[in-house]
Design a protein around this motif. Structure first.
Motif, PDB file in Angstrom:
ATOM      1  N   LEU A  83       0.822  -1.205   0.000  1.00 24.10           N
ATOM      2  CA  LEU A  83       0.000   0.000   0.000  1.00 24.10           C
ATOM      3  C   LEU A  83       0.859   1.260   0.000  1.00 24.10           C
ATOM      4  CD1 LEU A  83      -2.912   0.845  -0.154  1.00 24.10           C
ATOM      5  CD2 LEU A  83      -3.034   0.718   2.337  1.00 24.10           C
ATOM      6  N   GLU A  84       1.963   1.238   0.715  1.00 22.84           N
ATOM      7  CA  GLU A  84       2.887   2.373   0.714  1.00 22.84           C
ATOM      8  C   GLU A  84       3.429   2.622  -0.690  1.00 22.84           C
ATOM      9  OE1 GLU A  84       7.331   3.145   2.401  1.00 22.84           O
ATOM     10  OE2 GLU A  84       5.874   2.410   3.862  1.00 22.84           O
ATOM     11  N   SER A  85       3.829   1.566  -1.366  1.00 26.93           N
ATOM     12  CA  SER A  85       4.332   1.704  -2.744  1.00 26.93           C
ATOM     13  C   SER A  85       3.252   2.234  -3.674  1.00 26.93           C
ATOM     14  CB  SER A  85       4.832   0.358  -3.265  1.00 26.93           C
ATOM     15  OG  SER A  85       5.948  -0.070  -2.539  1.00 26.93           O
ATOM     16  N   VAL A  86       2.049   1.710  -3.545  1.00 25.66           N
ATOM     17  CA  VAL A  86       0.946   2.138  -4.397  1.00 25.66           C
ATOM     18  C   VAL A  86       0.641   3.619  -4.159  1.00 25.66           C
ATOM     19  CG1 VAL A  86      -1.535   1.837  -4.831  1.00 25.66           C
ATOM     20  CG2 VAL A  86      -0.035  -0.166  -4.644  1.00 25.66           C
ATOM     21  N   ARG A  87       0.658   4.033  -2.922  1.00 24.30           N
ATOM     22  CA  ARG A  87       0.389   5.450  -2.621  1.00 24.30           C
ATOM     23  C   ARG A  87       1.492   6.352  -3.165  1.00 24.30           C
ATOM     24  NH1 ARG A  87      -1.888   4.105   3.354  1.00 24.30           N
ATOM     25  NH2 ARG A  87      -4.085   3.910   2.777  1.00 24.30           N
ATOM     26  N   GLU A  88       2.741   5.906  -3.098  1.00 20.94           N
ATOM     27  CA  GLU A  88       3.845   6.688  -3.672  1.00 20.94           C
ATOM     28  C   GLU A  88       3.672   6.841  -5.177  1.00 20.94           C
ATOM     29  OE1 GLU A  88       7.551   4.867  -2.535  1.00 20.94           O
ATOM     30  OE2 GLU A  88       7.203   5.237  -0.399  1.00 20.94           O
ATOM     31  N   VAL A  89       3.293   5.767  -5.841  1.00 18.07           N
ATOM     32  CA  VAL A  89       3.057   5.824  -7.286  1.00 18.07           C
ATOM     33  C   VAL A  89       1.868   6.731  -7.586  1.00 18.07           C
ATOM     34  CG1 VAL A  89       2.296   4.455  -9.283  1.00 18.07           C
ATOM     35  CG2 VAL A  89       4.171   3.645  -7.828  1.00 18.07           C
ATOM     36  N   HIS A  90       0.840   6.667  -6.770  1.00 17.56           N
ATOM     37  CA  HIS A  90      -0.332   7.534  -6.954  1.00 17.56           C
ATOM     38  C   HIS A  90       0.088   9.004  -6.929  1.00 17.56           C
ATOM     39  CE1 HIS A  90      -4.581   8.817  -5.626  1.00 17.56           C
ATOM     40  NE2 HIS A  90      -4.633   8.477  -6.898  1.00 17.56           N
ATOM     41  N   THR A  91       0.968   9.348  -6.017  1.00 16.48           N
ATOM     42  CA  THR A  91       1.479  10.720  -5.939  1.00 16.48           C
ATOM     43  C   THR A  91       2.248  11.089  -7.211  1.00 16.48           C
ATOM     44  OG1 THR A  91       1.607  10.621  -3.527  1.00 16.48           O
ATOM     45  CG2 THR A  91       2.970  12.276  -4.613  1.00 16.48           C
ATOM     46  N   LEU A  92       3.085  10.175  -7.684  1.00 20.30           N
ATOM     47  CA  LEU A  92       3.853  10.432  -8.908  1.00 20.30           C
ATOM     48  C   LEU A  92       2.936  10.575 -10.127  1.00 20.30           C
ATOM     49  CD1 LEU A  92       6.789   7.913  -8.341  1.00 20.30           C
ATOM     50  CD2 LEU A  92       6.904  10.419  -8.214  1.00 20.30           C
ATOM     51  N   VAL A  93       1.910   9.746 -10.195  1.00 13.12           N
ATOM     52  CA  VAL A  93       0.964   9.837 -11.316  1.00 13.12           C
ATOM     53  C   VAL A  93       0.229  11.170 -11.273  1.00 13.12           C
ATOM     54  CG1 VAL A  93      -1.190   8.883 -12.259  1.00 13.12           C
ATOM     55  CG2 VAL A  93       0.717   7.360 -11.676  1.00 13.12           C
ATOM     56  N   ASN A  94      -0.158  11.592 -10.088  1.00 17.40           N
ATOM     57  CA  ASN A  94      -0.845  12.886  -9.960  1.00 17.40           C
ATOM     58  C   ASN A  94       0.062  14.043 -10.358  1.00 17.40           C
ATOM     59  OD1 ASN A  94      -3.278  11.775  -9.192  1.00 17.40           O
ATOM     60  ND2 ASN A  94      -2.838  11.948  -6.996  1.00 17.40           N
ATOM     61  N   ALA A  95       1.375  13.826 -10.317  1.00 16.52           N
ATOM     62  CA  ALA A  95       2.341  14.842 -10.744  1.00 16.52           C
ATOM     63  C   ALA A  95       2.671  14.722 -12.230  1.00 16.52           C
ATOM     64  CB  ALA A  95       3.615  14.737  -9.910  1.00 16.52           C
ATOM     65  N   GLY A  96       2.048  13.743 -12.916  1.00 19.93           N
ATOM     66  CA  GLY A  96       2.213  13.657 -14.356  1.00 19.93           C
ATOM     67  C   GLY A  96       2.965  12.457 -14.894  1.00 19.93           C
ATOM     68  N   ASP A  97       3.522  11.603 -14.042  1.00 19.45           N
ATOM     69  CA  ASP A  97       4.279  10.436 -14.502  1.00 19.45           C
ATOM     70  C   ASP A  97       3.347   9.224 -14.578  1.00 19.45           C
ATOM     71  OD1 ASP A  97       6.047   8.393 -15.045  1.00 19.45           O
ATOM     72  OD2 ASP A  97       7.265   8.674 -13.242  1.00 19.45           O
ATOM     73  N   VAL A  98       2.724   9.017 -15.742  1.00 18.67           N
ATOM     74  CA  VAL A  98       1.763   7.920 -15.862  1.00 18.67           C
ATOM     75  C   VAL A  98       2.436   6.567 -16.105  1.00 18.67           C
ATOM     76  CG1 VAL A  98      -0.154   9.391 -16.571  1.00 18.67           C
ATOM     77  CG2 VAL A  98       1.326   8.369 -18.303  1.00 18.67           C
TER      78      VAL A  98
END
Length: 146
Positions: A83-98
């Motif tokens: 879940l920690e990894s998924v949340r970190e990726v969610h933050t990166l995606v929200n910053a534009g890194d899909v």
């Protein structure tokens, strides 16, 4: 290579606890949705996955606590790391890194079978034994194994 084809739901993933099996099927569908999403769809698809994963893990952790599952600490720790990894990726995606979402989805597709086979099947067996006094019964339709 069609990455999404690497994790498709089939009876191989059944563990004998209906609610967990249903949640696992949704997990597979949502991972595949991320893999198949175009760049514009990735943020919403990942967000839906995060919500599913939080509910999925919360449900399993509730079962562990309610039935005194002996391996709960290890299982919950693994959930927390994922879940920690998924949340970190969610933050990166929200910053534009899909693209990082697709990498995450592939990592989850690689992780899920082992987690389900060992940790979740043990939990299902424990819960079913506590509730019904026996082991889960899993009926698998004919599958072609490659």
């Amino acid at each position: 290579m069609d990455i999404a084809a690497d994790l498709s739901w089939n009876d191989r993933y059944l563990i004998g606890h209906q609610a967990m099996d249903d949640s696992h099927q949704e997990f597979v569908e949502r991972v595949n949705a991320i893999l198949r999403a175009d760049d514009r769809q990735v943020p919403a698809t990942l967000h839906a996955f995060v919500r599913h994963l939080e509910a999925h893990f919360t449900h399993e952790e509730h079962l562990m606590k309610a039935f005194g599952f002996p391996a709960a600490e290890c299982h919950i720790e693994e959930h927390q790391k994922v879940l920690e990894s998924v949340r970190e990726v969610h933050t990166l995606v929200n910053a534009g890194d899909v693209e990082v979402a697709r990498e995450l989805a592939q990592a989850l597709a690689d992780w899920f079978p082992g987690h389900s086979d060992y940790m979740d099947s043990a939990l299902a067996a424990w819960v079913v034994k506590k509730v019904a006094g026996g082991a889960p019964v899993v009926l698998r339709r004919e599958m072609q194994l490659t």
